[in-house]
Design an enzyme around this catalytic site. Structure first.
Site, PDB file in Angstrom:
ATOM      1  N   GLY A   9       0.844  -1.207   0.000  1.00 46.75           N
ATOM      2  CA  GLY A   9       0.000   0.000   0.000  1.00 46.75           C
ATOM      3  C   GLY A   9       0.870   1.244   0.000  1.00 46.75           C
ATOM      4  O   GLY A   9       0.552   2.258   0.619  1.00 46.75           O
ATOM      5  N   GLY A  12      -0.398   5.010  -1.111  1.00 44.06           N
ATOM      6  CA  GLY A  12      -1.452   5.735  -0.402  1.00 44.06           C
ATOM      7  C   GLY A  12      -0.920   6.942   0.357  1.00 44.06           C
ATOM      8  O   GLY A  12       0.256   7.299   0.237  1.00 44.06           O
ATOM      9  N   GLN A  13      -1.830   7.542   1.128  1.00 43.21           N
ATOM     10  CA  GLN A  13      -1.483   8.790   1.831  1.00 43.21           C
ATOM     11  C   GLN A  13      -0.296   8.590   2.786  1.00 43.21           C
ATOM     12  O   GLN A  13       0.636   9.386   2.795  1.00 43.21           O
ATOM     13  CB  GLN A  13      -2.698   9.301   2.620  1.00 43.21           C
ATOM     14  CG  GLN A  13      -2.473  10.680   3.213  1.00 43.21           C
ATOM     15  CD  GLN A  13      -3.429  11.020   4.365  1.00 43.21           C
ATOM     16  OE1 GLN A  13      -4.174  10.167   4.847  1.00 43.21           O
ATOM     17  NE2 GLN A  13      -3.402  12.259   4.797  1.00 43.21           N
ATOM     18  N   ASP A  35       2.040  -1.833  -4.441  1.00 46.72           N
ATOM     19  CA  ASP A  35       0.661  -1.346  -4.356  1.00 46.72           C
ATOM     20  C   ASP A  35      -0.107  -1.997  -5.500  1.00 46.72           C
ATOM     21  O   ASP A  35       0.482  -2.537  -6.441  1.00 46.72           O
ATOM     22  CB  ASP A  35       0.624   0.189  -4.482  1.00 46.72           C
ATOM     23  CG  ASP A  35      -0.613   0.791  -3.823  1.00 46.72           C
ATOM     24  OD1 ASP A  35      -0.479   1.593  -2.887  1.00 46.72           O
ATOM     25  OD2 ASP A  35      -1.747   0.449  -4.249  1.00 46.72           O
ATOM     26  N   ILE A  36      -1.420  -1.868  -5.444  1.00 41.67           N
ATOM     27  CA  ILE A  36      -2.257  -2.440  -6.494  1.00 41.67           C
ATOM     28  C   ILE A  36      -2.284  -1.519  -7.726  1.00 41.67           C
ATOM     29  O   ILE A  36      -2.715  -1.899  -8.802  1.00 41.67           O
ATOM     30  CB  ILE A  36      -3.673  -2.716  -5.957  1.00 41.67           C
ATOM     31  CG1 ILE A  36      -4.438  -3.670  -6.845  1.00 41.67           C
ATOM     32  CG2 ILE A  36      -4.447  -1.412  -5.719  1.00 41.67           C
ATOM     33  CD1 ILE A  36      -5.519  -4.421  -6.131  1.00 41.67           C
ATOM     34  N   ARG A  37      -1.812  -0.281  -7.535  1.00 44.10           N
ATOM     35  CA  ARG A  37      -1.775   0.678  -8.647  1.00 44.10           C
ATOM     36  C   ARG A  37      -0.473   1.482  -8.559  1.00 44.10           C
ATOM     37  O   ARG A  37       0.188   1.474  -7.519  1.00 44.10           O
ATOM     38  CB  ARG A  37      -2.966   1.638  -8.550  1.00 44.10           C
ATOM     39  CG  ARG A  37      -2.932   2.431  -7.279  1.00 44.10           C
ATOM     40  CD  ARG A  37      -4.160   3.290  -7.037  1.00 44.10           C
ATOM     41  NE  ARG A  37      -4.138   3.769  -5.661  1.00 44.10           N
ATOM     42  CZ  ARG A  37      -3.582   4.896  -5.258  1.00 44.10           C
ATOM     43  NH1 ARG A  37      -2.968   5.689  -6.114  1.00 44.10           N
ATOM     44  NH2 ARG A  37      -3.600   5.246  -3.984  1.00 44.10           N
ATOM     45  N   ASP A  53      -1.320  -7.299  -5.113  1.00 44.13           N
ATOM     46  CA  ASP A  53      -2.615  -7.193  -4.454  1.00 44.13           C
ATOM     47  C   ASP A  53      -2.458  -7.697  -3.011  1.00 44.13           C
ATOM     48  O   ASP A  53      -2.114  -8.868  -2.796  1.00 44.13           O
ATOM     49  CB  ASP A  53      -3.611  -8.063  -5.245  1.00 44.13           C
ATOM     50  CG  ASP A  53      -4.981  -8.131  -4.599  1.00 44.13           C
ATOM     51  OD1 ASP A  53      -5.157  -7.600  -3.477  1.00 44.13           O
ATOM     52  OD2 ASP A  53      -5.879  -8.741  -5.218  1.00 44.13           O
ATOM     53  N   TYR A 143     -15.125  -0.208   9.198  1.00 46.10           N
ATOM     54  CA  TYR A 143     -13.692   0.046   9.313  1.00 46.10           C
ATOM     55  C   TYR A 143     -13.231  -0.145  10.759  1.00 46.10           C
ATOM     56  O   TYR A 143     -12.232  -0.826  11.032  1.00 46.10           O
ATOM     57  CB  TYR A 143     -13.430   1.472   8.834  1.00 46.10           C
ATOM     58  CG  TYR A 143     -12.021   1.963   8.971  1.00 46.10           C
ATOM     59  CD1 TYR A 143     -11.000   1.444   8.178  1.00 46.10           C
ATOM     60  CD2 TYR A 143     -11.697   2.987   9.864  1.00 46.10           C
ATOM     61  CE1 TYR A 143      -9.701   1.923   8.288  1.00 46.10           C
ATOM     62  CE2 TYR A 143     -10.410   3.473   9.972  1.00 46.10           C
ATOM     63  CZ  TYR A 143      -9.408   2.938   9.190  1.00 46.10           C
ATOM     64  OH  TYR A 143      -8.138   3.417   9.291  1.00 46.10           O
ATOM     65  N   LYS A 147     -10.612  -2.829  12.351  1.00 48.97           N
ATOM     66  CA  LYS A 147      -9.394  -2.438  13.067  1.00 48.97           C
ATOM     67  C   LYS A 147      -9.384  -3.038  14.469  1.00 48.97           C
ATOM     68  O   LYS A 147      -8.341  -3.452  14.964  1.00 48.97           O
ATOM     69  CB  LYS A 147      -9.264  -0.911  13.118  1.00 48.97           C
ATOM     70  CG  LYS A 147      -8.923  -0.277  11.773  1.00 48.97           C
ATOM     71  CD  LYS A 147      -7.534  -0.698  11.289  1.00 48.97           C
ATOM     72  CE  LYS A 147      -7.151  -0.090   9.964  1.00 48.97           C
ATOM     73  NZ  LYS A 147      -5.895  -0.629   9.421  1.00 48.97           N
TER      74      LYS A 147
HETATM   75  N1  SER Z   1      -8.561   8.784   9.061  1.00 53.71           N
HETATM   76  C1  SER Z   1      -9.295   7.565   9.049  1.00 53.71           C
HETATM   77  C2  SER Z   1     -10.658   7.740   8.500  1.00 53.71           C
HETATM   78  O1  SER Z   1     -11.159   8.840   8.583  1.00 53.71           O
HETATM   79  C3  SER Z   1      -9.413   7.021  10.433  1.00 53.71           C
HETATM   80  O2  SER Z   1      -8.382   6.140  10.681  1.00 53.71           O
HETATM   81  O3  SER Z   1     -11.236   6.805   8.075  1.00 53.71           O
END
Ligand code: SER
Length: 317
Positions: A9, A12-13, A35-37, A53, A143, A147
């Site tokens: 990943g 990503g950010q 990463d996948i892209r 992936d 999410y 987690k």
């Molecule tokens: N920044 C994340 C979100 O907003 C939380 O871990 O989903």
């Protein structure tokens, strides 16, 4: 031979900045991004990059063997807002990828794992202010559930199989190099871009919604310092609370107005308001400070100057 790192990943950010920081510290060739892209050019040109992936065990295992990987950072995930729209996909990505990496560590194919958790592990019944490390956790988002389950599995793999896994409950992360995608705290990044581009922003959270937040430089420093800490200092193997600043959309807009006086904010809350309402407004991170010496550096002012300068430089606005 230098030990090798795999970042899953990486585009990503967080992954983008983590990859660059680790390459600077450990040598470009020793940090394999996947990463996948494809991601930003600097990231892809500065060291090994592979398309893979995170949910495909064999693809990840092949990379681990091919590059003789020692440490894995699993940064691939579906964030809170997107996972509400695609619950099963979010659950599958977040859990399958974690099991793959934990199992590779259990089998002795990698020695150390970093996996990010989040303030989303908390829920509406959690104490909202100065949320303790150990407290009621009844997350109400897909999410957050993924987690929380992930944290339990990390601790389980550590206790049962001796896996050296380390984790942080990140607050909302603010950065300018790579945009976040699909999170509830994304407003706090979008607002800076819109302030510079259009001089106004409509927030999808109400003006008084206070959430824990952190500038990316602090988050990267925390991550690397947790991974560098001697194993016996890492006493929590589920995930550490981590904190820097807490603010509302209104306070953030005021901080931006100090630099751009004509900036205007309006409010049009959507489904993400309910997600934000279920999360803490501030976090007690004393265990991270005691166990491995965490200390944040960026306050609201310093972060705001950093964001505005950074966006101008990177995105030419
Ligand atoms: N920044 C994340 C979100 O907003 C939380 O871990 O989903």
């Amino acid at each position: 031979m230098a030990s090798k790192i795999l970042i899953i990943g990486a585009c990503g950010q967080i992954g983008t900045e983590l990859t660059m920081a680790l390459r600077a510290k450990r040598g470009n060739e020793n940090v394999i991004a996947c990463d996948i892209r494809e991601g930003n050019k600097e990231l892809m040109a500065s060291g090994p990059f592979e398309i893979a992936d995170a949910t495909n065990y064999h693809q990840i295992e092949d990379l681990v063997i091919q590059y003789e990987i020692d440490e894995v950072y699993l940064m691939a995930a579906m964030l809170s807002a997107t996972a509400e729209k695609f619950p099963m996909k979010g659950w599958a990505l977040n859990m399958d990828s974690l099991f793959h990496v934990l199992n590779l560590a259990k089998e002795g194919k990698v020695n150390k794992v970093f996996w990010p958790s989040s303030i989303a592990v908390f829920g509406p019944t959690t104490p909202k202010h100065d949320t303790p490390q150990t407290t009621i956790m009844e997350p109400s988002t897909v999410y957050g559930i993924s987690k929380q389950a992930g944290e339990r599995w990390c601790e389980y793999y550590h206790k049962k199989y001796g896996v050296d896994v380390r984790s942080i409950r990140y607050p909302g992360l603010i950065s300018y190099k790579t945009l976040p995608g699909g999170g509830t705290t994304d407003y706090a990044v979008e607002i800076y871009h819109e302030a510079l581009k259009n001089g106004k922003y409509t927030s999808f959270l109400k003006e008084d919604t206070e959430l824990p937040m952190m500038f990316m430089d602090d988050a990267i420093r925390a991550t690397i310092s947790l991974m560098d800490a001697p194993s016996d200092k890492v006493k929590i193997r589920s995930s550490y609370n981590l904190s820097a600043l807490n603010f509302t959309p209104k306070t953030l807009a005021e901080a931006i107005q100090k630099h751009i006086p004509e900036f205007e904010i309006s409010y049009d809350p959507d489904f993400r308001q309910a997600i934000a309402d279920s999360w803490p407004s501030s976090i007690d991170d004393s265990r991270a400070r005691e166990d491995w010496g965490w200390k944040h550096e960026f306050d609201l002012e310093k972060m705001t100057s950093g964001m505005l300068e950074g966006i101008k430089e990177v995105h030419h606005v």
